[in-house]
Design a protein around this motif. Structure first.
Motif, PDB file in Angstrom:
ATOM      1  N   PRO A   1       0.819  -1.227   0.000  1.00  0.00           N
ATOM      2  CA  PRO A   1       0.000   0.000   0.000  1.00  0.00           C
ATOM      3  C   PRO A   1       0.847   1.269   0.000  1.00  0.00           C
ATOM      4  O   PRO A   1       0.480   2.250  -0.668  1.00  0.00           O
TER       5      PRO A   1
ATOM      6  N   TYR B   1       0.170   3.733  -3.379  1.00  0.00           N
ATOM      7  CA  TYR B   1      -0.658   4.891  -3.054  1.00  0.00           C
ATOM      8  C   TYR B   1       0.218   6.111  -2.776  1.00  0.00           C
ATOM      9  O   TYR B   1       1.401   5.984  -2.417  1.00  0.00           O
ATOM     10  N   GLU B   2      -0.354   7.284  -2.916  1.00  0.00           N
ATOM     11  CA  GLU B   2       0.375   8.536  -2.709  1.00  0.00           C
ATOM     12  C   GLU B   2       0.357   8.903  -1.226  1.00  0.00           C
ATOM     13  O   GLU B   2      -0.519   9.627  -0.746  1.00  0.00           O
TER      14      GLU B   2
END
Length: 439
Positions: free
Chosen positions: A3, A7-8
């Motif tokens: 994750p 993800y940012e």
């Protein structure tokens, strides 16, 4: 890590997560909150099987950045989206810095480190000749190296917890997961706190809470070094001698095993007879595992003898030399006229080089006397730190004797554990005025 990779997530959030993780890791290991993160995630003198979440986050983002940039699909490589990691750190800048460092390393070439001669340094793969996957791996390794360099630079500035940066002549110690699971909770806690000097010694308690810094056994200020190696009362009661003998027993057991195994081998011949094995027609030659020849100086003879200064006073062999000195171990071969004079010192880790020179000078006259009588005498001072760190001199002795591979690792581990347990017992009994040497 998946994750955090896709993800940012900004790096400030990852650092906040690492602080939470670190607090629970310290509770699990039984170390105080004042312990620096360098002791947990660094690869210094004591390496634990723990990795920094921030470091893993940076490596994963750098790996993803290069995977998108070096993709064989032109659509992906030309339109790779920028990775949003916050303003504090960016993956593109990290890749650029790591690539520049690797190209500079290609120009400089392989440099020599330590006391080894030219050509002993292992050659590393060059960046400009590496494939795409190899370049990605080299860049990730360079990012890890930069993180470790930053931790080492910070450790140098720490007066108390960075003392290990000034140790010389000691081997690094690495604790893996299997070893960590087998350790007792009090043992691993003592090792970490002793290495970074965060044990509740009277001197530390005086600094933290203003308590009396005096040693319970003598009127001197009780620092960790004083308790482990410098208390005169502990010395007179035989505490340090008992720990020294525990380490000596472990070292002597390994040398005795090697000596017995060498003496039980068939006599060494100058011209070995070669035998021919005949095979019947149609049969294949049997595969015999190649026998490794004996290595080390002990393999040159089959009549080695050994004396150890444990339990009774060692009397130096009169045929070699006459002296009142009592070295810890004497290993000699009458046929080869060779003798090893081994002296063990269990000491504070900062004074390894000084102890080596002092002990070697102490037995110089004895070695010269043995040389005049026709013996090949060699003085071997060996050192083991009171916190379980084995000196390089001990490793060199074991290798010269002929102990290699798994036997060498087992011997180093046994010697290290003997020093640790002895020091831990001395620490537990630091306030007890009585001491039984047989304990």
């Amino acid at each position: 890590m998946w994750p955090l990779t896709i993800y940012e997530v900004p790096i400030t959030t990852v650092e906040m997560m690492e602080r939470t993780i670190t607090s629970y890791v310290k509770k699990w290991l039984g170390v105080p909150r004042c312990l620096s993160n360098i002791g947990l995630y660094g690869k210094g003198v004591l390496e634990l099987p723990l990795t920094s979440l921030t470091e893993e986050y940076k490596c994963s983002k750098v790996r993803l950045q290069m995977t998108l940039k070096d993709s064989k699909d032109q659509t992906i490589s030309k339109a790779a989206p920028p990775l949003q990691t916050g303003r504090k750190w960016t993956s593109s800048k990290a890749v650029q810095q790591a690539t520049s460092a690797l190209r500079h390393q290609d120009i400089v070439g392989t440099i020599q480190r330590g006391r080894g001669g030219f050509g002993l340094a292992a050659s590393k793969p060059t960046f400009h000749k590496a494939t795409t996957s190899e370049r990605r791996k080299l860049v990730v390794e360079e990012v890890r190296r930069q993180e470790e360099s930053a931790r080492s630079a910070k450790a140098v500035s720490l007066v108390k917890q960075g003392q290990w940066t000034r140790w010389e002549g000691l081997e690094r110690r690495k604790i893996n997961w299997s070893e960590l699971w087998q350790m007792e909770a009090s043992n691993i806690s003592f090792i970490i706190r002793a290495v970074y000097d965060v044990l509740p010694s009277p001197k530390n308690l005086h600094q933290w809470y203003g308590e009396d810094p005096t040693c319970p056994l003598c009127p001197a200020p009780a620092t960790l070094r004083h308790i482990m190696t410098g208390c005169k009362t502990s010395l007179s009661q035989g505490r340090y001698t008992w720990r020294h003998n525990q380490v000596l027993k472990s070292l002597a057991a390994a040398l005795e095993t090697k000596r017995s195994a060498t003496n039980s081998l068939p006599p060494k011949t100058s011209n070995p007879v070669k035998t021919t094995t005949f095979i019947r027609e149609g049969q294949k030659r049997p595969k015999h595992p190649p026998t490794k020849p004996e290595t080390g100086h002990l393999a040159m003879a089959r009549d080695w003898k050994m004396l150890v200064d444990i339990g009774q006073q060692l009397i130096f062999p009169p045929e070699i030399g006459s002296t009142n000195l009592r070295p810890d171990m004497v290993l000699w071969s009458p046929s080869r006229k060779a003798v090893y004079i081994i002296e063990l010192t269990v000491l504070w880790e900062n004074s390894v080089e000084e102890a080596y020179e002092r002990k070697k000078l102490c037995y110089t006259e004895l070695a010269a006397d043995a040389t005049q009588r026709g013996w090949k005498a060699k003085v071997w001072p060996v050192e083991v730190g009171c916190r379980g760190f084995v000196a390089s001199s001990t490793i060199r002795l074991l290798k010269e004797i002929g102990i290699h591979g798994q036997a060498l690792r087992q011997t180093v581990r046994a010697v290290s554990q003997a020093a640790e347990r002895g020091s831990q017992w001395i620490w537990i009994k630091r306030k007890d005025p009585g001491w039984a040497i047989t304990s």
